[in-house]
Design a protein around this motif. Sequence first.
Motif, PDB file in Angstrom:
ATOM      1  N   ARG A 110       0.828  -1.207   0.000  1.00  0.00           N
ATOM      2  CA  ARG A 110       0.000   0.000   0.000  1.00  0.00           C
ATOM      3  C   ARG A 110       0.866   1.262   0.000  1.00  0.00           C
ATOM      4  O   ARG A 110       0.511   2.271  -0.614  1.00  0.00           O
ATOM      5  CB  ARG A 110      -0.956  -0.029   1.195  1.00  0.00           C
ATOM      6  N   ILE A 113       2.063   1.764  -3.524  1.00  0.00           N
ATOM      7  CA  ILE A 113       1.010   2.351  -4.358  1.00  0.00           C
ATOM      8  C   ILE A 113       0.976   3.863  -4.162  1.00  0.00           C
ATOM      9  O   ILE A 113       0.870   4.624  -5.131  1.00  0.00           O
ATOM     10  CB  ILE A 113      -0.357   1.727  -4.027  1.00  0.00           C
ATOM     11  N   SER A 114       1.087   4.310  -2.914  1.00  0.00           N
ATOM     12  CA  SER A 114       1.040   5.749  -2.624  1.00  0.00           C
ATOM     13  C   SER A 114       2.226   6.489  -3.213  1.00  0.00           C
ATOM     14  O   SER A 114       2.159   7.687  -3.484  1.00  0.00           O
ATOM     15  CB  SER A 114       0.971   5.985  -1.112  1.00  0.00           C
ATOM     16  N   ARG A 116       3.506   5.821  -6.105  1.00  0.00           N
ATOM     17  CA  ARG A 116       3.393   5.716  -7.566  1.00  0.00           C
ATOM     18  C   ARG A 116       4.427   4.759  -8.176  1.00  0.00           C
ATOM     19  O   ARG A 116       4.955   4.992  -9.266  1.00  0.00           O
ATOM     20  CB  ARG A 116       3.513   7.095  -8.227  1.00  0.00           C
ATOM     21  N   TYR A 135      -4.419  -6.864  -1.317  1.00  0.00           N
ATOM     22  CA  TYR A 135      -3.358  -6.030  -1.889  1.00  0.00           C
ATOM     23  C   TYR A 135      -3.141  -6.340  -3.360  1.00  0.00           C
ATOM     24  O   TYR A 135      -2.773  -5.466  -4.141  1.00  0.00           O
ATOM     25  CB  TYR A 135      -2.089  -6.049  -1.055  1.00  0.00           C
ATOM     26  N   ALA A 138      -5.723  -4.308  -4.995  1.00  0.00           N
ATOM     27  CA  ALA A 138      -5.370  -2.888  -4.977  1.00  0.00           C
ATOM     28  C   ALA A 138      -4.357  -2.562  -6.068  1.00  0.00           C
ATOM     29  O   ALA A 138      -4.447  -1.535  -6.739  1.00  0.00           O
ATOM     30  CB  ALA A 138      -4.820  -2.503  -3.607  1.00  0.00           C
ATOM     31  N   LEU A 139      -3.383  -3.459  -6.267  1.00  0.00           N
ATOM     32  CA  LEU A 139      -2.390  -3.250  -7.324  1.00  0.00           C
ATOM     33  C   LEU A 139      -3.056  -3.238  -8.696  1.00  0.00           C
ATOM     34  O   LEU A 139      -2.740  -2.410  -9.550  1.00  0.00           O
ATOM     35  CB  LEU A 139      -1.317  -4.335  -7.263  1.00  0.00           C
ATOM     36  N   HIS A 142      -4.839  -0.058  -9.504  1.00  0.00           N
ATOM     37  CA  HIS A 142      -3.943   1.056  -9.838  1.00  0.00           C
ATOM     38  C   HIS A 142      -3.041   0.731 -11.035  1.00  0.00           C
ATOM     39  O   HIS A 142      -2.093   1.466 -11.327  1.00  0.00           O
ATOM     40  CB  HIS A 142      -3.082   1.417  -8.623  1.00  0.00           C
ATOM     41  N   ILE A 144      -0.774  -1.529 -11.464  1.00  0.00           N
ATOM     42  CA  ILE A 144       0.623  -1.756 -11.084  1.00  0.00           C
ATOM     43  C   ILE A 144       0.896  -3.259 -11.143  1.00  0.00           C
ATOM     44  O   ILE A 144       0.327  -4.031 -10.366  1.00  0.00           O
ATOM     45  CB  ILE A 144       0.917  -1.228  -9.668  1.00  0.00           C
TER      46      ILE A 144
END
Length: 340
Positions: A110, A113-114, A116, A135, A138-139, A142, A144
């Motif tokens: 996380r 991610i913040s 970038r 997670y 979440a990736l 975004h 990623i």
Amino acid sequence: MATTLKDIAKKLGISEATVSLALNNNSLVNEKTKKRVHEAAKELKYFPNMIAKGLATNKSNTIGIIVPDINIVFYANILRAVDEIVNRAGYSLLAAMSNDDPKVEEEIIRTFISKRIEGVLAVPTNQPTKFLTSYQKALKEHNIPLVYITSLYTIDGIRYVMGDIREGTYMLVNHLVELGHKDIVFIGGNRTVPTTSLRREGYGRALTEHGIPIDEKNLIECDGIHYDQAVLATEELLQERHDFTAICAMNDEMALGVVNTLQKAKIRVPEDVSVVGYDNTIFSKVSMVGITSMDSDIEGTCRQAVDMLMQVIRGEEPEEPHIMVRPAIVQRQSSGKARR
């Protein structure tokens, strides 16, 4: 006061826009001007504001990597290799340590991610865990990409590059069997973790192919995969019995713990008990008795993992998202013919 694009432009008598394009090697600027701009930037000690650049382009030019513990030489070697490969590709590397804790691993993701991060390489923990899919989700949200390196979580839809530890352990145990050993102890981590379970599969396959029964008492689980855990496991083993003739340790650090504990107990290596390790790290070479080990080709593994990650960052899908790198045995003095 920090040098700015305006300072370089003023010195050369050109526009700030031209300076910016030249520093980014844009084809709109001729090579002669690019050279002048780069030389002036170096002379004036100009450093680009990567944070501002990242905000403008939505790219950080940074790869994140998570390892369980940098005190383990194997993981330190991964960091060293990945850092060199990533830098050659024009990226920076942001490294973090999970302390072998799945929750910390998730927190690191996380944070990445913040910041970038453009892609993530992850060495999973050695602790039993139900994979925290949040997670990974979440990736994906975004955009990623994630590639597991040297290990994996056994879930669908993941990419990984790792040494074939099942085949490598099979080769090591087969080597011991060919030397006449039948009572072979395996010392590793928790059996539910892939890095241990895959090795146990290789161990079992080698014995089964030679018609040797698998004895559960020869499969020893440790709380960790460090030197101290191997010492404790070997001490407890010696208190119970002395009928085994060989020990296969999960890694070289543990193998060194085994060798030193055996020698302290006046048990000769390899005359009385043969010992093999894994990863061909410095521990296998500094031991008083050189330890037979398995070279897992860290350089090749890291190179392929970074290449795979870069492919996905470019929007390409790798032809093979699951790569197993074949290891090679390195025979030293710690493995010899069974005497009984």
